[in-house]
Design an enzyme around this catalytic site. Structure first.
Site, PDB file in Angstrom:
ATOM      1  N   HIS B 124      28.978  66.170  99.660  1.00 22.00           N
ATOM      2  CA  HIS B 124      27.621  65.301  99.853  1.00 22.00           C
ATOM      3  C   HIS B 124      28.058  64.689 101.684  1.00 22.00           C
ATOM      4  O   HIS B 124      28.894  65.027 102.148  1.00 22.00           O
ATOM      5  CB  HIS B 124      27.948  64.772  99.287  1.00 22.00           C
ATOM      6  CG  HIS B 124      27.133  62.932  99.711  1.00 22.00           C
ATOM      7  ND1 HIS B 124      26.686  62.351 100.324  1.00 22.00           N
ATOM      8  CD2 HIS B 124      25.962  63.256  98.793  1.00 22.00           C
ATOM      9  CE1 HIS B 124      26.014  61.412  99.508  1.00 22.00           C
ATOM     10  NE2 HIS B 124      25.142  61.914  98.754  1.00 22.00           N
ATOM     11  N   ASP B 201      36.533  63.689  96.884  1.00 18.81           N
ATOM     12  CA  ASP B 201      35.069  62.302  96.075  1.00 18.81           C
ATOM     13  C   ASP B 201      35.107  62.674  94.735  1.00 18.81           C
ATOM     14  O   ASP B 201      34.783  63.797  94.645  1.00 18.81           O
ATOM     15  CB  ASP B 201      34.111  63.246  97.339  1.00 18.81           C
ATOM     16  CG  ASP B 201      33.142  63.047  96.895  1.00 18.81           C
ATOM     17  OD1 ASP B 201      32.657  61.729  96.360  1.00 18.81           O
ATOM     18  OD2 ASP B 201      32.544  63.037  97.424  1.00 18.81           O
ATOM     19  N   GLN B 204      31.118  62.072  91.596  1.00 12.51           N
ATOM     20  CA  GLN B 204      30.383  62.229  90.464  1.00 12.51           C
ATOM     21  C   GLN B 204      31.306  62.994  88.554  1.00 12.51           C
ATOM     22  O   GLN B 204      30.638  63.695  88.319  1.00 12.51           O
ATOM     23  CB  GLN B 204      29.473  64.091  90.976  1.00 12.51           C
ATOM     24  CG  GLN B 204      28.284  63.485  91.582  1.00 12.51           C
ATOM     25  CD  GLN B 204      27.293  63.424  91.085  1.00 12.51           C
ATOM     26  OE1 GLN B 204      27.206  63.261  90.078  1.00 12.51           O
ATOM     27  NE2 GLN B 204      26.444  62.398  92.605  1.00 12.51           N
ATOM     28  N   LYS B 227      27.336  55.282  89.965  1.00 12.53           N
ATOM     29  CA  LYS B 227      26.903  56.119  89.375  1.00 12.53           C
ATOM     30  C   LYS B 227      27.391  56.254  88.058  1.00 12.53           C
ATOM     31  O   LYS B 227      27.481  57.321  86.605  1.00 12.53           O
ATOM     32  CB  LYS B 227      27.238  57.689  89.811  1.00 12.53           C
ATOM     33  CG  LYS B 227      26.724  57.909  91.339  1.00 12.53           C
ATOM     34  CD  LYS B 227      26.920  58.492  92.216  1.00 12.53           C
ATOM     35  CE  LYS B 227      26.050  58.743  93.588  1.00 12.53           C
ATOM     36  NZ  LYS B 227      25.380  59.745  94.073  1.00 12.53           N
ATOM     37  N   CYS B 365      21.240  65.263  99.564  1.00 14.08           N
ATOM     38  CA  CYS B 365      22.324  65.411 100.772  1.00 14.08           C
ATOM     39  C   CYS B 365      23.600  65.833 100.571  1.00 14.08           C
ATOM     40  O   CYS B 365      24.670  65.818 101.010  1.00 14.08           O
ATOM     41  CB  CYS B 365      23.127  63.313 100.334  1.00 14.08           C
ATOM     42  SG  CYS B 365      21.298  62.340 100.329  1.00 14.08           S
TER      43      CYS B 365
END
Lengths: 153, 407
Positions: B124, B201, B204, B227, B365
């Site tokens: 991302h 990261d 998600q 999220k 993104c």
């Protein structure tokens, strides 16, 4: 209030779909003396406009690039609409189209728009206004000889 | 709850009980932001109605309560990702700020001219741009692990890319654009064998399956509240204590110092050193409520639901004529990204919207990965614990409608 389906039919009118599938003037103009690139960073749409301007008149215009049905159809219709028009006429048409896609068909003289009137459905889809106006912004940048990339953001 | 009952779960989310465009809402955009259960909404309201005050400085009862709620939330996050120590949990605005924090503190201290920062081709922008900025600031070079046509990392390339010049490896756990689950434990092992720290990261991933930072072994793990069914404006940077303690401060201001004179400043201890100014108190409280909600359902059960729905979604989407899935990794979570032949994703998105179906269209993104697959954009349906087979069926019906409009 119109239903979702009617709105969709207004947006994706047959002429719009036809121009998006077979865009007119999808080419680089030979001997072009004006060009500009436009992009919509939100969707990644990119297009370039090339023109041959003689004196005050747009003698030839073409576009290339990628985008959604609305942006392709708008670019295709735009090239047809401004060809052989003066700079001032092209500017005036731009103003009309901008008003049409942002404020709706009641706000403008639809007769004066010619074929561009098929974009009237866009006004019901605020998220798609940028798609419809990208080609026009880029055309104007080319006309004004601005060489920085045009962005809808 | 013994078995995962998605209909009961849906009742916890007030926003889902509505019609849009005259049809029942089908929300398939949780990878962008997830909806909030009543428990989270109530926790934030309760905090404002009873406990709101500033933290760490008041001597009055409300400040004590607010401090307890805020530091309690830190402990809740620690447990959730199995960090060793609550001091390893830094509250930030979100994943983006967490990565910028590491780039601008760890990075500015340890990266110099000729050094390399290693990322992957499926990141991302939040895990590309801060590193690119760091490279521009320090004279280092950004290197990239390639992606294959399934949307998996080319692991054979990793050993050669991890060199004595590499100062950090930053990799996403789950790709927001492809759904790929990356083998971050294996990557961490490879990097650590060469003494290279690893940032993951997790924006998600934390909503789809259990995450154990000690088991992964990574040095940093970043994720966002919004999220994972919590509020916006709150997120977490996990950092191994010894790493955080060796890092200079990030932003300067109140609460991140022990003492200030015009001549000398003594910085606060970790994690407060990285939390300048009044923190997002209600955000932390809401995030803790979201974590309690997830734990109540059980991350194992949630992962099972996600797996089953992904399998079903993959199967029925592949039956749509002209549809091509973008990202077909063997391990995927939460994301079904696709293109329809000859129809731009934005047109797909607009027509689905008129059917009451919310998906995301665009480059998500993650422009480099779009370039890899040679598509300007994709349509992305992302799944969460409240999604059902009926939602996926509605999507498929909507896609048939799209094809109808385009004749």
């Amino acid at each position: 209030m119109s239903s979702g389906s009617d709105d969709l039919k207004d947006l994706y009118q047959e002429v719009v779909l036809e121009h998006s599938k077979r865009p007119r003037n999808f080419r680089v103009v030979e001997g072009a003396n004006r060009e500009a690139a436009g992009h919509n960073p939100l969707c990644g749409d990119q297009l370039s406009v090339t023109m041959k301007v003689e004196g005050d008149v747009i003698r030839d215009i073409g576009f290339q690039g990628q985008g959604c049905a609305i942006s392709r159809a708008s670019a295709s219709l735009m090239t047809g609409a401004v060809k052989d028009k003066s700079k001032a006429e092209a500017e005036a048409l731009f103003e009309l189209v901008h008003k049409l896609v942002t404020e709706g068909p009641e706000s403008v003289d639809v007769e004066a728009l010619g074929k561009m009137a098929v974009l009237s459905g866009v006004s019901e889809f605020p998220a798609r206004v940028k798609c419809a106006s990208l080609a026009w912004h880029t055309m104007r940048a080319a006309l004004e000889g601005r060489d920085e990339a045009v962005s809808t953001e | 709850m013994s078995a995962f009952d998605v209909q009961r779960v849906r009742e916890d989310f007030p926003l889902l009980r509505q019609e849009v465009r005259g049809r029942p809402l089908v929300y398939l955009d949780s990878a962008a932001t997830a909806q909030k259960p009543q428990a989270v909404i109530d926790a934030i309201v309760r905090f404002y109605e009873h406990d709101n005050a500033n933290v760490h400085r008041g001597v009055h009862v409300l400040s004590e309560r607010a401090t307890e709620a805020y530091e309690g939330a830190r402990e809740t996050v620690r447990e959730f990702i199995n960090a060793r120590d609550a001091r390893e949990i830094v509250f930030v605005r979100g994943t983006t700020e967490a990565i910028n924090l590491v780039a601008q503190t760890y990075g500015r201290k340890n990266v110099g001219p000729g050094d390399e920062v290693l990322i992957t081709h499926m990141e991302h922008h939040a895990n590309i741009v801060p590193w690119r900025m760091l490279c521009e600031q320090t004279g280092a070079t950004l290197r990239v692990i390639p992606v294959d046509d399934r949307g998996e990392l080319v692991l054979d390339a990793v050993d050669a890319l991890l060199t004595e010049k590499t100062r950090i490896l930053a990799v996403t756990h789950v790709s927001n654009a492809l759904g790929t689950v990356n083998p971050v434990k294996e990557l961490t092992r490879k990097a650590h064998a060469k003494g290279i720290p690893v940032l993951v990261d997790g924006a998600q991933s934390v909503t789809h399956f259990p995450v154990d930072v000690q088991d992964l072994g990574c040095d940093f793990y970043a994720f966002s509240g919004h999220k994972m069914f919590g509020p916006t404006g709150i997120g977490v940077l996990y950092g191994r204590l010894e790493r955080l303690e060796s890092m200079p401060p990030y932003q300067g201001g109140g609460d991140m110092i022990l003492s200030v004179t015009m001549e000398k400043i003594t910085y606060n201890r970790v994690p407060h050193r990285f939390e300048a100014g009044t923190p997002n108190l209600e955000g932390a409280v809401g995030l803790a409520a979201a974590i309690r909600y997830l734990r109540g359902l059980g991350m194992g059960a949630i992962a099972e639901h996600d797996r089953a729905l992904m399998a079903y979604g993959t199967q029925v989407l592949e039956s749509v004529p002209g549809l091509r899935l973008v990202g077909t990794a063997r391990e995927k979570a939460g994301v079904l990204s696709f293109v329809l032949e000859d129809i731009h994703p934005h047109d797909v998105g607009t027509i689905l919207d008129r059917e009451g179906i919310c998906i995301r269209t665009g480059h998500h993104c993650a422009q480099p990965v779009m370039q890899h697959f040679k598509v300007p954009a994709t349509a992305r349906a992302s799944l969460a614990l409240y999604n059902t087979r009926e939602d996926v069926d509605a999507l498929v019906r909507g896609l048939h409608k799209v094809r109808e409009v385009f004749g």
